[in-house]
Design an enzyme around this catalytic site. Structure first.
Site, mmCIF file in Angstrom:
data_model
loop_
_atom_site.group_PDB
_atom_site.id
_atom_site.type_symbol
_atom_site.label_atom_id
_atom_site.label_comp_id
_atom_site.label_asym_id
_atom_site.label_seq_id
_atom_site.Cartn_x
_atom_site.Cartn_y
_atom_site.Cartn_z
ATOM 1 N N HIS A 34 0.877 -1.204 0.160
ATOM 2 C CA HIS A 34 -0.073 0.024 -0.111
ATOM 3 C C HIS A 34 0.919 1.297 0.010
ATOM 4 O O HIS A 34 2.289 1.297 0.037
ATOM 5 C CB HIS A 34 -0.966 -0.082 1.281
ATOM 6 N N GLU A 35 0.211 2.246 -0.128
ATOM 7 C CA GLU A 35 1.023 3.854 0.028
ATOM 8 C C GLU A 35 2.027 3.664 1.248
ATOM 9 O O GLU A 35 3.134 4.468 0.894
ATOM 10 C CB GLU A 35 -0.077 4.927 0.109
ATOM 11 N N HIS A 37 3.905 1.241 2.198
ATOM 12 C CA HIS A 37 5.100 0.575 1.577
ATOM 13 C C HIS A 37 5.863 1.557 0.619
ATOM 14 O O HIS A 37 7.026 1.661 0.582
ATOM 15 C CB HIS A 37 4.744 -0.966 1.026
ATOM 16 N N GLN A 61 6.977 -15.826 11.876
ATOM 17 C CA GLN A 61 6.571 -14.966 12.543
ATOM 18 C C GLN A 61 5.167 -15.019 13.102
ATOM 19 O O GLN A 61 4.669 -14.080 13.764
ATOM 20 C CB GLN A 61 7.119 -13.552 12.241
ATOM 21 N N GLY A 147 8.784 0.812 8.825
ATOM 22 C CA GLY A 147 7.625 1.766 9.147
ATOM 23 C C GLY A 147 7.605 1.941 10.575
ATOM 24 O O GLY A 147 7.727 0.876 11.296
ATOM 25 N N GLN A 148 7.314 3.105 11.017
ATOM 26 C CA GLN A 148 7.277 3.345 12.368
ATOM 27 C C GLN A 148 5.888 2.885 13.117
ATOM 28 O O GLN A 148 5.900 2.649 14.361
ATOM 29 C CB GLN A 148 7.113 4.942 12.516
ATOM 30 N N LYS A 149 4.962 2.314 12.238
ATOM 31 C CA LYS A 149 3.799 1.858 12.743
ATOM 32 C C LYS A 149 4.012 0.568 13.619
ATOM 33 O O LYS A 149 3.363 0.326 14.458
ATOM 34 C CB LYS A 149 2.833 1.403 11.576
ATOM 35 N N GLN A 153 8.861 -3.343 16.656
ATOM 36 C CA GLN A 153 9.596 -4.143 15.643
ATOM 37 C C GLN A 153 10.731 -3.292 15.467
ATOM 38 O O GLN A 153 11.835 -4.144 15.233
ATOM 39 C CB GLN A 153 8.822 -4.301 14.398
ATOM 40 N N SER A 185 -2.190 -0.368 6.785
ATOM 41 C CA SER A 185 -1.847 -1.660 6.941
ATOM 42 C C SER A 185 -2.307 -2.718 6.090
ATOM 43 O O SER A 185 -3.522 -2.420 5.543
ATOM 44 C CB SER A 185 -2.155 -2.104 8.600
HETATM 45 O O1 PAF Z 1 6.918 -5.501 9.021
HETATM 46 C C1 PAF Z 1 6.963 -6.429 8.372
HETATM 47 O O2 PAF Z 1 6.257 -6.809 7.201
HETATM 48 C C2 PAF Z 1 7.624 -7.953 8.618
HETATM 49 O O3 PAF Z 1 7.602 -7.892 9.927
HETATM 50 C C3 PAF Z 1 8.808 -7.952 8.032
HETATM 51 C C4 PAF Z 1 9.764 -7.192 8.729
HETATM 52 C C5 PAF Z 1 8.986 -8.058 6.574
HETATM 53 C C6 PAF Z 1 9.850 -9.451 8.245
HETATM 54 O O4 PAF Z 1 8.948 -10.481 7.762
#
Ligand code: PAF
Length: 278
Positions: A34-35, A37, A61, A147-149, A153, A185
């Site tokens: 999306h925008e 990214h 994950q 991204g800060q969202k 992470q 998201s």
């Molecule tokens: O933020 C995400 O999309 C994922 O956690 C990442 C960093 C690509 C790792 O799979």
């Protein structure tokens, strides 16, 4: 634009690109772009001569009851967006190419990943750290943009980069929001119109914390109580409401600068997260 599935070929492309004297940027994603990214790609392009983007829904994950099997995907559209955004290479691996069946090494961050999303999603940050470390070793970026969202992470990966001496500069892009305030998201695609309206409660709860801090409120517990009440009044099921030190992610008793408010809540079955600096 190159589309590369094989990790060794990706590594060879990265080596060749760097040998040509180009600074290499990486935007790691799970796709369904999306925008938000695309803003990461723009930041990477401002800093680098070539930008790679990884598209990989990383199985390690996701917890057993999470949305791995239903995670939204639209590879043809993602590739088209990457092409228009000036991405030089897309790394599009299969899970089998990323993880040997008997893989027995993982990267575990032991402090910053303990609370917040790490507490609700056991094993999540182990999966994130491991795949990001692998992506760094495969794509060999000089710069990686996140991204800060995903505030926690970013903190966890920054710590991994520091503690494991990855030669990668981390760049963090601000949260992009839809005009009504909902943080962008890929998971917003799950929301019905009603659930999307309910989801606005997250940014509203953060605005409430921000306004309280601006007005001189110091009592964190009182502010968190008001945030939780707001989320619940919108029909959201609260996972957590937190106000923490921006660097250590430790909970704080009194509001002050250098802190961040974070929320996670379910709108229907969809878990949404958001955060704001105070
Ligand atoms: O933020 C995400 O999309 C994922 O956690 C990442 C960093 C690509 C790792 O799979």
């Amino acid at each position: 634009m190159r589309v590369i599935e094989n990790p060794k070929e990706m590594q060879a492309w990265a080596v060749e690109t760097k040998r040509a004297g180009l600074r290499l940027g990486l935007v790691p994603t799970m796709g369904f772009l999306h925008e938000g990214h695309l803003s990461l790609v723009r930041l990477a392009r401002e800093r680098c001569g070539a930008v790679a983007l990884s598209l990989f829904v990383n199985p390690t994950q996701f917890g057993p009851n999470e949305d791995f099997s239903t995670y939204p995907q639209s590879i043809a559209r993602d590739l088209e967006l990457c092409r228009s955004a000036g991405v030089a290479a897309v790394f599009l691996p299969q899970a089998a190419g990323m993880y040997a069946p008997d893989a027995s090494v993982a990267v575990v961050e032991e402090r910053l990943s303990a609370g917040l999303c790490g507490a609700s999603r056991p094993g999540h940050f182990r999966g994130v750290c491991t795949v990001v470390a692998k992506l760094f070793n495969i794509a060999l970026p000089d710069v990686a943009v996140f991204g800060q969202k995903d505030y926690q992470q970013v903190a966890v990966i920054r710590r991994m980069v520091r503690d494991l001496n990855f030669p990668v500069e981390m760049v963090v892009a601000p949260i992009l929001r839809d005009p009504d305030g909902l943080a962008m998201s890929s998971r917003n695609a799950y929301l019905s119109a009603d659930e999307r309206r309910m989801g606005l409660g997250l940014s509203q709860a953060l605005a409430l914390a921000h306004d309280a801090a601006e007005a001189g409120e110091r009592d964190t517990a009182a502010v968190k109580g008001r945030m939780r009440a707001h989320l619940e009044s919108r029909g959201l099921r609260v996972d957590y409401v937190a106000i923490v030190d921006a660097d250590t992610l430790d909970p704080v008793d009194a509001l002050s600068h250098g802190q961040v408010a974070l929320v996670a809540a379910f709108s229907g079955k969809t878990r949404l997260i958001d955060n704001a600096a105070l």
